[in-house]
Scaffold this active site. Structure first.
Site, PDB file in Angstrom:
ATOM      1  N   GLU A  12      -9.061   1.674   1.352  1.00 52.74           N
ATOM      2  CA  GLU A  12      -7.951   2.629   1.439  1.00 52.74           C
ATOM      3  C   GLU A  12      -8.397   3.989   0.968  1.00 52.74           C
ATOM      4  OE1 GLU A  12      -4.750   2.473  -1.592  1.00 52.74           O
ATOM      5  OE2 GLU A  12      -3.300   3.067  -0.121  1.00 52.74           O
ATOM      6  N   HIS A  44       1.591  -4.209  -6.536  1.00 56.54           N
ATOM      7  CA  HIS A  44       1.223  -3.687  -5.241  1.00 56.54           C
ATOM      8  C   HIS A  44       1.038  -4.976  -4.572  1.00 56.54           C
ATOM      9  CE1 HIS A  44       0.773   0.599  -4.741  1.00 56.54           C
ATOM     10  NE2 HIS A  44      -0.292   0.682  -5.592  1.00 56.54           N
ATOM     11  N   GLU A  97      -1.301  -2.292 -10.292  1.00 60.65           N
ATOM     12  CA  GLU A  97      -2.078  -2.937  -9.144  1.00 60.65           C
ATOM     13  C   GLU A  97      -1.418  -4.405  -8.770  1.00 60.65           C
ATOM     14  OE1 GLU A  97      -4.131  -1.284  -7.569  1.00 60.65           O
ATOM     15  OE2 GLU A  97      -3.998   0.410  -9.190  1.00 60.65           O
ATOM     16  N   MET A 155      -7.932  -0.683  -7.307  1.00 65.78           N
ATOM     17  CA  MET A 155      -7.526  -0.574  -5.760  1.00 65.78           C
ATOM     18  C   MET A 155      -6.724  -2.027  -5.828  1.00 65.78           C
ATOM     19  SD  MET A 155      -7.160   0.476  -2.852  1.00 65.78           S
ATOM     20  CE  MET A 155      -6.230  -0.194  -1.698  1.00 65.78           C
TER      21      MET A 155
END
Ligand SMILES: [Zn+2]
Length: 872
Positions: A142, A315, A312, A277
């Site tokens: 990303e 997400h 996270e 991430m």
């Protein structure tokens, strides 16, 4: 993605000069079959890729994103197989594959063999090294770096399934998005690890880590969860594992869609550019925000680990399962994950008061949004640099705050029903902002689709000016809205924008009655509250993302009633509102200090933390040298009673909040008030920790070391540096590391600056030493000179994208001369992906200069009246 906030706040940004035009709409990917063979010794990898695509209309050209890829054989099969010519378009980060005979519409297969670079830039597929020198490969895609690992349709709405295979060296493990389906010996002495076919996902969410790692394992609802670390550290993964089990279980219930990716791995990496991430099923982290020694670790770090892990994992639904259509709506990922992350943690550890931290964070975000150079939540972006700059306080903090306000307005269950409808409707696909508010409007039957655009499409945030007048047995409240700017001229003139504001009112005589909530859609409105109130709170419950401007009389009355009639969340938001009035010259700074004085007996950690932040700001920027001693005396009388009550050292059985409050008070007393007893105590604790690192808990050690550094000499510096090279946990490492920029002696600070560009500092950390010295009043000029003299080395040391951190850090200056130097330097040294950051820094310096000129004399006169008394 989560930026790295753990210890010093800074922005991790990436940049690229290349312009990214969008891919032409000629084909869509359905599946990537990818085999990666990393060669760690030679810092490269071999790739073998087959992309199954749907050709949308007959064409001889297929365009893919690719950067730093050396193409070998390329062919496209559609019926027959044709060799393809590869034409790079470097400035667009694309390649065009051309065949002679047109490909018909329908299925085709693109086969590519290639070599890529295992770079040292922490993006794409990169090379890292652990503390023992063992090399590993890891991915960070990303926003626009999947194209460095595999030629791809590298835009979020080209979702496809993935079959990933890794060829790893003997003894090394490979982790990717899905479970391993086979692990077979060969070729040679390597082994081949095949992962299961993934669900449809965006290119930036694929992941691969290959190297020496070990793990601890648990599970929830039948989903195996592992926390990976480099060898010798796995026990430090247990805390994050406990958190992850709770969080996944919580989300499974909240969303009504069970975690969809089969397994979940969390991996702590020694080299990592962001904070963490959210790759599908394979979340990567900086080590320090995943791994902790549970016994000695600080409450602050535990909270960070829990909160980042929660962000996270959120997400996996917001971002991974439903992805924004394009980066202009990145808030659909980041704002949602940020808003959501507090929920499970607040349930898991209610004693941490996460809800209050949300209110405090609102204050920080409103500060960004008070700049003329802020941006709307929805923001167009085309180039990689523009896309990267969107990962800012607005995408995370403001979007989360607006969602929190909307949730409070609709009610938790109604809002959740809307969220679930939105996720269900777009799972495994992409969505836009409008998709979200249309879903919410439909479920709630309230005008969400009219409210939300006013917050998402326009920049800034309003202040609500309140006037309350008692008449008989009721109170008339008149309110008006205008955009709030720190810039006084802009603020006084602002009347262009209008928001639809969910407003909650509560008067001094409301008692425990529920507050009155209304939607303010006009510039002005009046309401009537029962009872005669001498103040009316306009952000009752503190769920609103706006400021409130109170009349000076109301501020005084609120101060008197704060502890008895306001909740802790309301106390945080009101003191922030009073400060906002000071910032634009509506109130003298003394009114804020009087308000703070009224909170002296308040032992709520979150309330004090917020107050101390502002008292520190005043100390740094608004106190003249002549007044410094009397301000410090005032601070000491403010802080000492609470500090005495808590004692210097932790007591058995005390709460995490008490431990954290002690650390905050200790730091304020030592740093802002320069209390000799606190400074002596700090040195004692630091010496004890140096002699036996396991003897002091990290909550206490963090503050003690930075205070000890204020008067620390070269011998102390040497001891800290020696300790740095021999630490047991990532947290311990960073305690010593972040002591280095805190010294008062400029010779020692020079050593810290020189150390930052040495090979002994990891690239991910290098610039934090420089920004740390910039943030230290004793070193700011020294650090600025260093930046100007060593700019090329700094750009290199931090990796090609990190210099935006320095642009951001120059906002600490508060004088016109330094502003001119900053302008001059960054006009000559442009930093892409920091265009807005640069403007914000200059604006912040200007605002500070204005505030200082306006409030310094006011402070002097207030201290004249209150300072001596405080000195007793
Ligand atoms: Zn994120």
């Amino acid at each position: 993605m989560k930026r790295f906030f753990a210890i010093l706040t800074f922005v991790v940004l990436t940049l690229s000069w290349a312009s990214a035009q969008r891919l032409p709409e000629t084909a869509r990917p359905e599946n990537y079959k990818l085999t990666f063979t990393p060669d760690l010794e030679n810092a490269k990898f071999e790739g073998d890729e087959t992309i199954t695509i749907q050709v949308l209309k007959p064409t001889t050209e297929i365009t893919l994103n690719a950067v730093d890829i050396d193409f070998h054989d390329v062919s496209i099969t559609s019926g027959s197989t044709q060799k393809a010519k590869v034409t790079p378009q470097k400035d667009k980060e694309m390649v065009v594959l051309t065949v002679e005979k047109p490909l018909p519409a329908g299925t085709a297969k693109v086969h590519i063999t290639y070599t890529g670079i295992l770079n040292s830039e922490m993006r794409g597929l990169y090379l890292g090294k652990d503390d023992q020198g063992r090399k590993y490969a890891a991915s960070q895609f990303e926003a626009t770096d999947a194209r460095r690992a595999y030629p791809s349709f590298d835009e979020p709405d080209y979702k496809a399934t993935f079959d990933i295979t890794a060829v790893a060296d003997k003894g090394q493990v490979a982790v990717s998005n899905y479970k391993i389906v086979s692990d077979t010996p060969g070729p040679g002495d390597k082994h081949t690890v095949k992962f299961a076919t993934t669900a449809k996902m965006s290119s930036y969410l694929a992941a691969l880590v290959v190297g020496n790692f070990e793990y601890v394992e648990g599970s929830v609802d039948g989903i195996p969860i592992r926390v990976y670390s480099t060898p010798g550290k796995k026990e430090m993964g247990k805390f994050a594992l406990d958190a992850a089990e709770y969080i996944v279980g919580y989300y499974n219930k909240y969303f009504g869609i069970k975690y969809p990716y089969g397994k979940l791995d969390l991996i702590g990496l020694p080299d990592f550019s962001a904070g963490a991430m959210e790759n599908v099923g394979c979340i990567t982290f900086r080590e320090v925000i995943l791994l902790i020694d549970e016994k000695q670790g600080s409450v602050d770090l535990k909270k960070t680990i829990a909160s980042v892990t929660s962000h996270e994992i959120a997400h996996m639904w917001f971002g991974d399962l439903v992805t924004m259509k394009w980066w202009d709506d990145v808030w659909l990922n980041e704002g949602f994950a940020t808003w959501m992350s507090s929920k499970p943690v607040a349930k898991w550890k209610p004693e941490w008061n996460f809800d209050l931290d949300d209110v405090s964070n609102n204050g920080g975000t409103l500060n960004v949004d008070s700049l003329a150079n802020t941006r709307p939540i929805h923001q167009d972006a085309e180039t990689p640099a523009q896309i990267q700059e969107l990962f800012d306080g607005i995408a995370y903090g403001k979007a989360a705050a607006v969602l929190r306000m909307l949730e409070a307005y609709l009610g938790e269950e109604t809002f959740r029903a809307g969220v679930n409808a939105y996720i269900k409707q777009h799972e495994y696909g992409n969505a836009t902002a409008a998709d979200f508010w249309v879903a919410q409007a439909k479920t709630s039957k309230k005008p969400v689709d009219a409210i939300m655009p006013t917050w998402v499409q326009q920049p800034g945030a309003p202040i609500i000016n309140v006037k309350a007048q008692c008449s008989g047995n009721s109170t008339n409240v008149s309110v008006s809205q205008q955009r709030y700017y720190f810039d006084r001229t802009k603020f006084e003139a602002s009347n262009e924008q209008l928001w639809q504001i969910p407003l909650c009112l509560k008067g001094s005589s409301s008692g425990n009655a529920a507050s009155k909530c209304e939607l303010l859609s006009k510039r002005e409105a009046s309401f009537t509250l029962p009872g005669c109130s001498n103040w009316v709170l306009a952000n009752a419950g503190a769920a609103g993302y706006y400021r409130v401007g109170y009349e000076p009389d109301a501020v005084r009355a609120l101060a008197a009633d704060a502890e008895s009639k306001l909740s802790p969340a309301e106390r945080i938001s009101v003191q922030s509102d009073v400060w906002a009035s000071v910032r634009v010259g509506r109130e003298p700074v003394g009114d804020y200090l009087a308000f703070a004085q009224g909170l002296q007996a308040d032992r709520n950690r979150a309330v004090q933390e917020d107050v101390l932040g502002r008292l520190d700001f005043i100390q740094r920027y608004l106190v003249s040298d002549t007044d410094r001693d009397s301000y410090r005396a005032w601070l000491r009388q403010y802080l000492t009673p609470a500090m005495k009550e808590l004692g210097w050292e932790p007591k058995p059985g005390e709460s995490d909040e008490q431990r954290t409050l002690r650390a905050r008070l200790f730091n304020a007393l030592g740093y802002d008030a320069r209390d000799p007893e606190a400074l002596a105590e700090a040195r004692k604790i630091a010496d004890k920790a140096l002699a036996d690192p396991s003897s002091v808990d990290h909550e206490l050690a963090t503050g003690a070391f930075s205070l000890a550094a204020l008067n620390g000499d070269a011998a102390f510096y040497d001891k800290v540096m020696a300790a740095l090279k021999n630490t047991k946990s990532p947290e311990e490492y960073y305690i010593y590391f972040f002591t280095l920029p805190q010294f008062g002696d400029t010779k020692l600070l020079q050593r810290t600056l020189d150390f930052s560009i040495s090979p002994d500092v990891r690239s991910q950390d290098a610039l934090q030493l420089v920004t740390g010295v910039l943030d230290n009043p004793a070193g700011e000029k020294l650090a600025w000179d260093f930046v100007r003299q060593h700019w090329p080395e700094l750009e290199k040391a931090g990796g090609p994208f990190a210099s935006a951190q320095i642009v951001n850090a120059t906002s600490v200056f508060c004088d016109a001369g330094m502003r001119d130097q900053v302008t001059e330097f960054f006009s000559a040294h442009k930093v892409a992906a920091a265009e807005r950051t640069y403007k914000q820094s200059i604006e912040r310096i200007n605002n500070c200069v204005d505030l200082k000129s306006q409030q310094e004399p006011q402070l002097e006169s207030w201290l004249g009246q209150h300072g001596t008394a405080g000195g007793k």
